[in-house]
Enzyme design. Structure first.
Site, PDB file in Angstrom:
ATOM      1  N   THR A  13     -75.116  72.806   0.692  1.00 26.48           N
ATOM      2  CA  THR A  13     -76.379  73.454   2.141  1.00 26.48           C
ATOM      3  C   THR A  13     -77.291  72.190   2.383  1.00 26.48           C
ATOM      4  O   THR A  13     -78.029  72.515   3.096  1.00 26.48           O
ATOM      5  CB  THR A  13     -76.267  75.519   1.836  1.00 26.48           C
ATOM      6  OG1 THR A  13     -74.984  76.033   1.043  1.00 26.48           O
ATOM      7  CG2 THR A  13     -77.221  75.968   2.909  1.00 26.48           C
ATOM      8  N   ALA A  33     -93.774  57.695   6.365  1.00 27.03           N
ATOM      9  CA  ALA A  33     -93.645  57.512   5.442  1.00 27.03           C
ATOM     10  C   ALA A  33     -93.647  55.827   5.425  1.00 27.03           C
ATOM     11  O   ALA A  33     -94.020  55.278   4.198  1.00 27.03           O
ATOM     12  CB  ALA A  33     -91.877  57.414   5.182  1.00 27.03           C
ATOM     13  N   VAL A 132     -89.486  75.771  -4.881  1.00 30.33           N
ATOM     14  CA  VAL A 132     -90.323  76.871  -5.386  1.00 30.33           C
ATOM     15  C   VAL A 132     -90.028  77.472  -3.697  1.00 30.33           C
ATOM     16  O   VAL A 132     -91.121  76.998  -3.109  1.00 30.33           O
ATOM     17  CB  VAL A 132     -92.003  77.163  -5.767  1.00 30.33           C
ATOM     18  CG1 VAL A 132     -92.150  78.140  -6.211  1.00 30.33           C
ATOM     19  CG2 VAL A 132     -90.973  76.469  -7.510  1.00 30.33           C
ATOM     20  N   GLY A 187     -75.822  81.570   2.717  1.00 29.35           N
ATOM     21  CA  GLY A 187     -76.349  80.604   2.277  1.00 29.35           C
ATOM     22  C   GLY A 187     -77.400  80.768   1.296  1.00 29.35           C
ATOM     23  O   GLY A 187     -77.822  80.257   1.123  1.00 29.35           O
ATOM     24  N   GLU A 190     -77.335  82.412  -5.021  1.00 28.72           N
ATOM     25  CA  GLU A 190     -77.468  81.480  -5.816  1.00 28.72           C
ATOM     26  C   GLU A 190     -75.678  82.304  -6.498  1.00 28.72           C
ATOM     27  O   GLU A 190     -75.028  82.946  -5.680  1.00 28.72           O
ATOM     28  CB  GLU A 190     -78.122  81.917  -7.170  1.00 28.72           C
ATOM     29  CG  GLU A 190     -79.354  82.036  -6.953  1.00 28.72           C
ATOM     30  CD  GLU A 190     -80.227  80.633  -6.815  1.00 28.72           C
ATOM     31  OE1 GLU A 190     -80.185  79.549  -7.694  1.00 28.72           O
ATOM     32  OE2 GLU A 190     -80.977  80.495  -5.503  1.00 28.72           O
ATOM     33  N   LYS A 205     -89.065  80.323 -10.735  1.00 31.23           N
ATOM     34  CA  LYS A 205     -89.977  79.830 -10.225  1.00 31.23           C
ATOM     35  C   LYS A 205     -90.889  80.478  -9.968  1.00 31.23           C
ATOM     36  O   LYS A 205     -92.580  78.893  -9.902  1.00 31.23           O
ATOM     37  CB  LYS A 205     -90.034  80.053  -8.069  1.00 31.23           C
ATOM     38  CG  LYS A 205     -87.669  80.047  -7.400  1.00 31.23           C
ATOM     39  CD  LYS A 205     -88.328  80.596  -6.347  1.00 31.23           C
ATOM     40  CE  LYS A 205     -86.616  80.204  -5.523  1.00 31.23           C
ATOM     41  NZ  LYS A 205     -86.179  81.615  -5.367  1.00 31.23           N
TER      42      LYS A 205
HETATM   43  N1  HSE Z   1     -81.611  82.378  -4.363  1.00 28.53           N
HETATM   44  C1  HSE Z   1     -82.576  81.620  -3.709  1.00 28.53           C
HETATM   45  C2  HSE Z   1     -83.045  82.707  -3.043  1.00 28.53           C
HETATM   46  C3  HSE Z   1     -82.279  80.489  -3.299  1.00 28.53           C
HETATM   47  O1  HSE Z   1     -82.781  83.994  -2.006  1.00 28.53           O
HETATM   48  O2  HSE Z   1     -84.376  82.349  -2.860  1.00 28.53           O
HETATM   49  C4  HSE Z   1     -83.692  79.798  -2.632  1.00 28.53           C
HETATM   50  O3  HSE Z   1     -83.958  79.249  -3.911  1.00 28.53           O
END
Ligand code: HSE
Length: 438
Positions: A13, A33, A132, A187, A190, A205
């Site tokens: 993804t 850049a 994060v 997507g 996790e 995070k």
């Molecule tokens: N599984 C994480 C979320 C993905 O739902 O925020 C992004 O870090």
């Protein structure tokens, strides 16, 4: 100037999104850049599936060590997630003198200290904006934009999956499993969705945010983590009646005796902007002594939002690749020899917060007096109280209390005493409450 060469580890993804964004915005990105950022190689699990990404001289391999050992690669982008072999690959890339960009919050929360030390010794960068809050540039904001401030606290909705689940359940009345399946399809979730729903991903995070906010090493093992699986629709409803929303919040706060580091469902006043962040969106509220509260909002997951952060890191690394390593932004915002490893992470018992309490009580004289006496004995002040009128013939009813701030250990003791009353049935439900006002 010749292009800087990038090797991707993973073309799922986020890897696919990174390639798409780099290709679509090639000219804009090069103008920023100063040289072209070219993805020269990618390690994938399935060569056939990855064929759709072919073009621009991209070489595919199924062995990620081909990428980290390739002398032509300047920057390795680690997007495979998990601890192993991600850790070995990142350390090998560093050993080979390559800069690293990673979205791997799990890896940094657990092994960040070792990885940053290795990178420091080798004079290479490890950039992790995508780790994060997806596309929100919160690492940049805390490490650089707020650098004048003594940070007081950070509170964030930093897991899109759980925020999506809580929002869909509240707004559409859908069941937990249905919404989780949709988050997986989109997507957001996790590979192991218990990381999302048990608050572990948010704690990874938060651990990173806490380190860069306060200049302490990453200490995931000391984070308090509680997920959303025990939340009930009743509590969501009662919280709303009292003017609050329940969010899975990551909170890290500086106290006189140490640092709070905790993830748990939290009541937030609905008048706060952050209480109105819904769907898979993330938001992070940072309190600095000079600037006051600042709020950062955006997509916390998904292909292109996360790619946005990966590419921002690629541009940063490209610009600074030839700079003296001592002139770069330190990995954890503070100079490595100025980190404070001795500043303790407070155990949950020492955390100070306000509370929502729900209990099932007998509808009889003196019950309320007994409960309020226990709270007063523990020096816990009541902020609001709500008692549902019992249905006709019903012998018990729900009593809901909001308290002012107290130490968690005081609350534990008070709850144990309340549960010991003959007039209180079963367990007391406790959800922490943060006003996020100061
Ligand atoms: N599984 C994480 C979320 C993905 O739902 O925020 C992004 O870090």
């Amino acid at each position: 100037m010749k292009p800087i060469k990038v090797g991707l580890l993973g073309l799922g993804t986020v890897g696919g999104g990174t390639l798409t964004v780099l290709r679509r915005n090639r000219q804009e990105i090069t103008r920023r850049a100063g040289r072209e950022i070219q993805v020269a190689m990618a390690a994938v699990r399935d060569l056939n599936k990855a064929e759709k990404h072919n073009g621009d001289g991209l070489k595919l391999t199924t062995d990620p060590f081909d990428v980290v050992n390739n002398p032509d690669i300047d920057i390795v982008v680690e997007l495979i997630g998990g601890l192993s072999p991600a850790k070995e690959l990142v350390l090998k890339a560093i050993e080979n003198g390559k800069h690293v960009v990673t979205a791997n919050k799990h890896l940094l929360a657990k092994h960040g200290n070792e990885i940053f030390a290795a990178a420091q010794a080798k004079g290479v960068m490890v950039a992790f904006e995508a780790a994060v809050a997806g596309g929100i540039p919160i690492i940049k904001a805390i490490r650089e934009g707020l650098t004048a401030n003594r940070i007081e606290w950070v509170a964030g909705i930093i897991n899109g999956t759980t925020n999506f689940i809580l929002s869909e359940m509240r707004e559409k009345g859908l069941g937990f499993d249905t919404v989780l399946a949709e988050a997986q399809r989109l997507g957001y979730a996790e590979a192991d969705p218990t990381f999302d729903v048990e608050g572990i991903d948010a704690a990874h995070k938060l651990t990173i945010l806490s380190a860069i906010a306060f200049g302490i090493p990453v200490q995931f093992d000391r984070a308090y983590t509680e997920g959303i699986t025990r939340l009930t629709g009743e509590d969501v409803k009662y919280a709303e009646q009292l003017g609050y929303r329940i969010k899975l919040l990551g909170i890290t706060r500086r106290r006189a005796n140490g640092i709070e580091l905790r993830v748990h469902p939290t009541l937030i006043p609905e008048k706060r902007l952050i209480a109105n962040v819904s769907g898979a969106m993330n938001a992070v509220l940072v309190m600095g002594d000079a600037v006051g509260p600042t709020l950062y909002y955006g997509a916390g997951a998904g292909a292109e939002p996360t790619a946005s952060a990966v590419v921002a890191d690629l541009v940063d690394v490209t610009r600074l690749a030839t700079a003296d390593p001592h002139h770069r932004v330190p990995h954890l915002a503070f100079q490595p020899d100025a980190l404070q490893p001795d500043l303790p992470i407070l155990p949950m018992e020492e955390v100070e917060t306000a509370y929502y309490l729900r209990m099932r009580v007998a509808d009889q004289t003196g019950v309320l007096a007994d409960i309020t006496r226990i709270l007063a004995d523990s020096n816990i002040s009541i902020d609001a109280l709500m008692q549902r009128e019992p249905e006709e013939g019903e012998p018990s009813t729900d009593l809901i209390l909001l308290t002012h701030e107290t130490l968690e250990k005081n609350m534990n003791a008070a709850i144990a005493r309340i549960e010991g009353l003959g007039t209180v049935q079963g367990k007391v439900t406790r959800i922490r409450l943060e006003t996020l006002g100061k």
